[in-house]
Design a protein around this motif. Structure first.
Motif, PDB file in Angstrom:
ATOM      1  N   GLY A   1       0.802  -1.213   0.000  1.00  0.00           N
ATOM      2  CA  GLY A   1       0.000   0.000   0.000  1.00  0.00           C
ATOM      3  C   GLY A   1       0.834   1.262   0.000  1.00  0.00           C
ATOM      4  O   GLY A   1       0.377   2.313  -0.468  1.00  0.00           O
ATOM      5  N   LEU A   2       2.054   1.151   0.527  1.00  0.00           N
ATOM      6  CA  LEU A   2       2.919   2.322   0.670  1.00  0.00           C
ATOM      7  C   LEU A   2       4.346   1.998   0.235  1.00  0.00           C
ATOM      8  O   LEU A   2       5.234   1.788   1.076  1.00  0.00           O
ATOM      9  N   PRO A   3       4.612   1.937  -1.055  1.00  0.00           N
ATOM     10  CA  PRO A   3       5.994   1.745  -1.498  1.00  0.00           C
ATOM     11  C   PRO A   3       6.875   2.867  -0.931  1.00  0.00           C
ATOM     12  O   PRO A   3       6.511   4.032  -0.972  1.00  0.00           O
ATOM     13  N   GLY A   4       7.997   2.502  -0.376  1.00  0.00           N
ATOM     14  CA  GLY A   4       8.879   3.498   0.221  1.00  0.00           C
ATOM     15  C   GLY A   4       8.735   3.624   1.722  1.00  0.00           C
ATOM     16  O   GLY A   4       9.475   4.383   2.356  1.00  0.00           O
ATOM     17  N   ILE A   5       7.798   2.870   2.321  1.00  0.00           N
ATOM     18  CA  ILE A   5       7.586   2.981   3.759  1.00  0.00           C
ATOM     19  C   ILE A   5       8.793   2.491   4.543  1.00  0.00           C
ATOM     20  O   ILE A   5       9.017   2.902   5.687  1.00  0.00           O
ATOM     21  N   GLU A   6       9.615   1.622   3.927  1.00  0.00           N
ATOM     22  CA  GLU A   6      10.764   1.060   4.640  1.00  0.00           C
ATOM     23  C   GLU A   6      12.053   1.845   4.417  1.00  0.00           C
ATOM     24  O   GLU A   6      13.140   1.370   4.762  1.00  0.00           O
ATOM     25  N   ALA A   7      11.941   3.050   3.889  1.00  0.00           N
ATOM     26  CA  ALA A   7      13.139   3.863   3.643  1.00  0.00           C
ATOM     27  C   ALA A   7      13.902   4.105   4.946  1.00  0.00           C
ATOM     28  O   ALA A   7      13.318   4.449   5.971  1.00  0.00           O
ATOM     29  N   GLY A   8      15.203   3.895   4.892  1.00  0.00           N
ATOM     30  CA  GLY A   8      16.064   4.151   6.049  1.00  0.00           C
ATOM     31  C   GLY A   8      16.094   3.036   7.061  1.00  0.00           C
ATOM     32  O   GLY A   8      16.654   3.197   8.150  1.00  0.00           O
ATOM     33  N   GLN A   9      15.535   1.870   6.717  1.00  0.00           N
ATOM     34  CA  GLN A   9      15.459   0.804   7.710  1.00  0.00           C
ATOM     35  C   GLN A   9      16.842   0.291   8.126  1.00  0.00           C
ATOM     36  O   GLN A   9      17.041  -0.124   9.276  1.00  0.00           O
ATOM     37  N   GLU A  10      17.802   0.325   7.210  1.00  0.00           N
ATOM     38  CA  GLU A  10      19.118  -0.245   7.513  1.00  0.00           C
ATOM     39  C   GLU A  10      19.760   0.425   8.723  1.00  0.00           C
ATOM     40  O   GLU A  10      20.287  -0.238   9.617  1.00  0.00           O
ATOM     41  N   ARG A  11      19.691   1.746   8.786  1.00  0.00           N
ATOM     42  CA  ARG A  11      20.361   2.460   9.887  1.00  0.00           C
ATOM     43  C   ARG A  11      19.579   2.375  11.193  1.00  0.00           C
ATOM     44  O   ARG A  11      20.110   2.703  12.252  1.00  0.00           O
ATOM     45  N   LEU A  12      18.332   1.942  11.133  1.00  0.00           N
ATOM     46  CA  LEU A  12      17.501   1.860  12.334  1.00  0.00           C
ATOM     47  C   LEU A  12      17.282   0.428  12.795  1.00  0.00           C
ATOM     48  O   LEU A  12      16.562   0.189  13.758  1.00  0.00           O
ATOM     49  N   ASN A  13      17.920  -0.523  12.134  1.00  0.00           N
ATOM     50  CA  ASN A  13      17.778  -1.932  12.456  1.00  0.00           C
ATOM     51  C   ASN A  13      18.731  -2.290  13.598  1.00  0.00           C
ATOM     52  O   ASN A  13      19.789  -2.880  13.394  1.00  0.00           O
ATOM     53  N   GLU A  14      18.330  -1.942  14.830  1.00  0.00           N
ATOM     54  CA  GLU A  14      19.195  -2.084  15.998  1.00  0.00           C
ATOM     55  C   GLU A  14      18.792  -3.220  16.935  1.00  0.00           C
ATOM     56  O   GLU A  14      19.542  -3.576  17.830  1.00  0.00           O
ATOM     57  N   GLY A  15      17.600  -3.765  16.762  1.00  0.00           N
ATOM     58  CA  GLY A  15      17.146  -4.797  17.686  1.00  0.00           C
ATOM     59  C   GLY A  15      16.624  -4.232  18.986  1.00  0.00           C
ATOM     60  O   GLY A  15      16.810  -4.838  20.052  1.00  0.00           O
ATOM     61  N   ARG A  16      15.945  -3.084  18.917  1.00  0.00           N
ATOM     62  CA  ARG A  16      15.360  -2.494  20.126  1.00  0.00           C
ATOM     63  C   ARG A  16      14.393  -3.495  20.779  1.00  0.00           C
ATOM     64  O   ARG A  16      13.579  -4.086  20.106  1.00  0.00           O
ATOM     65  N   GLY A  17      14.505  -3.624  22.077  1.00  0.00           N
ATOM     66  CA  GLY A  17      13.671  -4.562  22.812  1.00  0.00           C
ATOM     67  C   GLY A  17      14.363  -5.876  23.119  1.00  0.00           C
ATOM     68  O   GLY A  17      13.866  -6.658  23.939  1.00  0.00           O
ATOM     69  N   LEU A  18      15.511  -6.127  22.484  1.00  0.00           N
ATOM     70  CA  LEU A  18      16.279  -7.334  22.758  1.00  0.00           C
ATOM     71  C   LEU A  18      17.348  -7.059  23.798  1.00  0.00           C
ATOM     72  O   LEU A  18      17.972  -5.996  23.802  1.00  0.00           O
ATOM     73  N   GLY A  19      17.578  -8.037  24.670  1.00  0.00           N
ATOM     74  CA  GLY A  19      18.680  -7.945  25.614  1.00  0.00           C
ATOM     75  C   GLY A  19      19.986  -8.331  24.944  1.00  0.00           C
ATOM     76  O   GLY A  19      20.012  -8.799  23.797  1.00  0.00           O
ATOM     77  N   THR A  20      21.104  -8.159  25.660  1.00  0.00           N
ATOM     78  CA  THR A  20      22.425  -8.457  25.101  1.00  0.00           C
ATOM     79  C   THR A  20      22.539  -9.913  24.665  1.00  0.00           C
ATOM     80  O   THR A  20      23.020 -10.219  23.566  1.00  0.00           O
ATOM     81  N   SER A  21      22.089 -10.849  25.516  1.00  0.00           N
ATOM     82  CA  SER A  21      22.188 -12.266  25.173  1.00  0.00           C
ATOM     83  C   SER A  21      21.309 -12.600  23.974  1.00  0.00           C
ATOM     84  O   SER A  21      21.667 -13.445  23.141  1.00  0.00           O
ATOM     85  N   GLU A  22      20.164 -11.925  23.861  1.00  0.00           N
ATOM     86  CA  GLU A  22      19.273 -12.174  22.731  1.00  0.00           C
ATOM     87  C   GLU A  22      19.867 -11.634  21.431  1.00  0.00           C
ATOM     88  O   GLU A  22      19.701 -12.244  20.368  1.00  0.00           O
ATOM     89  N   LYS A  23      20.564 -10.509  21.516  1.00  0.00           N
ATOM     90  CA  LYS A  23      21.229  -9.986  20.323  1.00  0.00           C
ATOM     91  C   LYS A  23      22.351 -10.911  19.878  1.00  0.00           C
ATOM     92  O   LYS A  23      22.566 -11.133  18.673  1.00  0.00           O
ATOM     93  N   MET A  24      23.079 -11.467  20.857  1.00  0.00           N
ATOM     94  CA  MET A  24      24.137 -12.423  20.512  1.00  0.00           C
ATOM     95  C   MET A  24      23.546 -13.660  19.853  1.00  0.00           C
ATOM     96  O   MET A  24      24.088 -14.183  18.874  1.00  0.00           O
ATOM     97  N   ALA A  25      22.403 -14.119  20.379  1.00  0.00           N
ATOM     98  CA  ALA A  25      21.735 -15.286  19.797  1.00  0.00           C
ATOM     99  C   ALA A  25      21.247 -14.985  18.385  1.00  0.00           C
ATOM    100  O   ALA A  25      21.297 -15.850  17.497  1.00  0.00           O
ATOM    101  N   ALA A  26      20.771 -13.751  18.161  1.00  0.00           N
ATOM    102  CA  ALA A  26      20.303 -13.363  16.829  1.00  0.00           C
ATOM    103  C   ALA A  26      21.441 -13.430  15.820  1.00  0.00           C
ATOM    104  O   ALA A  26      21.264 -13.916  14.693  1.00  0.00           O
ATOM    105  N   ARG A  27      22.617 -12.962  16.216  1.00  0.00           N
ATOM    106  CA  ARG A  27      23.771 -13.038  15.320  1.00  0.00           C
ATOM    107  C   ARG A  27      24.173 -14.489  15.069  1.00  0.00           C
ATOM    108  O   ARG A  27      24.496 -14.875  13.934  1.00  0.00           O
ATOM    109  N   ALA A  28      24.143 -15.287  16.129  1.00  0.00           N
ATOM    110  CA  ALA A  28      24.536 -16.689  15.988  1.00  0.00           C
ATOM    111  C   ALA A  28      23.591 -17.428  15.042  1.00  0.00           C
ATOM    112  O   ALA A  28      24.036 -18.228  14.209  1.00  0.00           O
ATOM    113  N   ARG A  29      22.286 -17.163  15.161  1.00  0.00           N
ATOM    114  CA  ARG A  29      21.317 -17.832  14.292  1.00  0.00           C
ATOM    115  C   ARG A  29      21.416 -17.346  12.855  1.00  0.00           C
ATOM    116  O   ARG A  29      20.923 -17.994  11.932  1.00  0.00           O
ATOM    117  N   ASN A  30      22.044 -16.156  12.675  1.00  0.00           N
ATOM    118  CA  ASN A  30      22.199 -15.608  11.325  1.00  0.00           C
ATOM    119  C   ASN A  30      23.640 -15.759  10.840  1.00  0.00           C
ATOM    120  O   ASN A  30      24.146 -14.921  10.105  1.00  0.00           O
TER     121      ASN A  30
END
Length: 233
Positions: A169-198
């Motif tokens: 419905g809104l092409p362009g709504i995801e503009a700038g997502q790369e610089r804002l993709n920080e994992g807000r809401g995740l704890g340190t161990s969860e961020k480490m797990a996210a990297r490990a799974r990726n």
């Protein structure tokens, strides 16, 4: 003063009103509303920091809320995988009442779009549910589906499924997502797990609801028509 809500098609044909009656006609403008639920403290005192995302779509004749999440069996570290369950609501009030019951605040970012684009979003989700297994309904205004593709915290969760429809419905709504993709809401161990799974790399696509909210708030080229806070502020 009576208020009549009428779809565009009926208004074109004409609406009968008594000549001695003052009436306000309220037309529902086609739109999408990206809903971002914030953190909340559970009854056991535990903080739930992941947040939630859902998509509300309004056309000239109907309304749908698409609510994907970990509503089935879960597996993996931190419940990162499991059944992919999509709830489809046909009324907003019962959906948001459920979110409010957690004691969280939900922010809604509303964008006006052409009716054909709103219809395209609904058709997209209908193409998904057509291949899904219908589950027992838990609410009269809700249908629930188990999708063929399972839930995954990094690649198919409430935020990614919401954005899959929103971008139609809104092409362009995801503009700038790369610089804002920080994992807000995740704890340190969860961020480490996210990297490990990726395989050691941070996911390339935004996947956390709070990051989606930051993306919407930072998109100056495509600002929302309005922002509404539902529930506890």
């Amino acid at each position: 003063m009576p208020k009549l809500e009428q779809p565009n098609e009926k208004l074109k044909a004409g609406v009968a009103i008594l000549t001695n009656e003052v009436t306000t006609l309220q037309v529902k403008a086609p739109s999408i509303e990206i809903l971002i639920g914030g953190p909340y403290r559970g009854k056991d005192g535990e903080m739930h920091t992941y947040g939630h995302a859902a998509l509300r779509v309004i056309t000239a004749t109907q309304e749908r809320i698409y609510d994907f999440g970990r509503y089935g069996a879960t597996t993996g570290e931190f419940g990162a995988e499991g059944e992919g369950i999509l709830r489809v609501w046909d009324k907003f009030d019962p959906y948001i009442a459920g979110e409010n019951s957690y004691g969280r605040a939900t922010k809604g970012f509303t964008y006006l779009i052409p009716n054909d684009k709103a219809e395209a979003v609904i058709n997209y989700y209908e193409s998904i549910t057509a291949k899904a297994t219908i589950r027992r309904t838990k609410h009269p205004n809700q249908k629930e589906y188990k999708l063929p593709t399972p839930y995954h915290a990094l690649s198919k969760n409430c935020a990614t499924v919401t954005l899959d429809g929103a971008r139609l419905g809104l092409p362009g709504i995801e503009a700038g997502q790369e610089r804002l993709n920080e994992g807000r809401g995740l704890g340190t161990s969860e961020k480490m797990a996210a990297r490990a799974r990726n395989f050691g790399a941070w996911p390339s696509k935004i996947f956390m609801p709070a990051d989606v909210q930051a993306m919407l708030e930072g998109n100056k080229a495509l600002p929302p028509r309005k922002v509404t806070t539902y529930g506890k502020r």
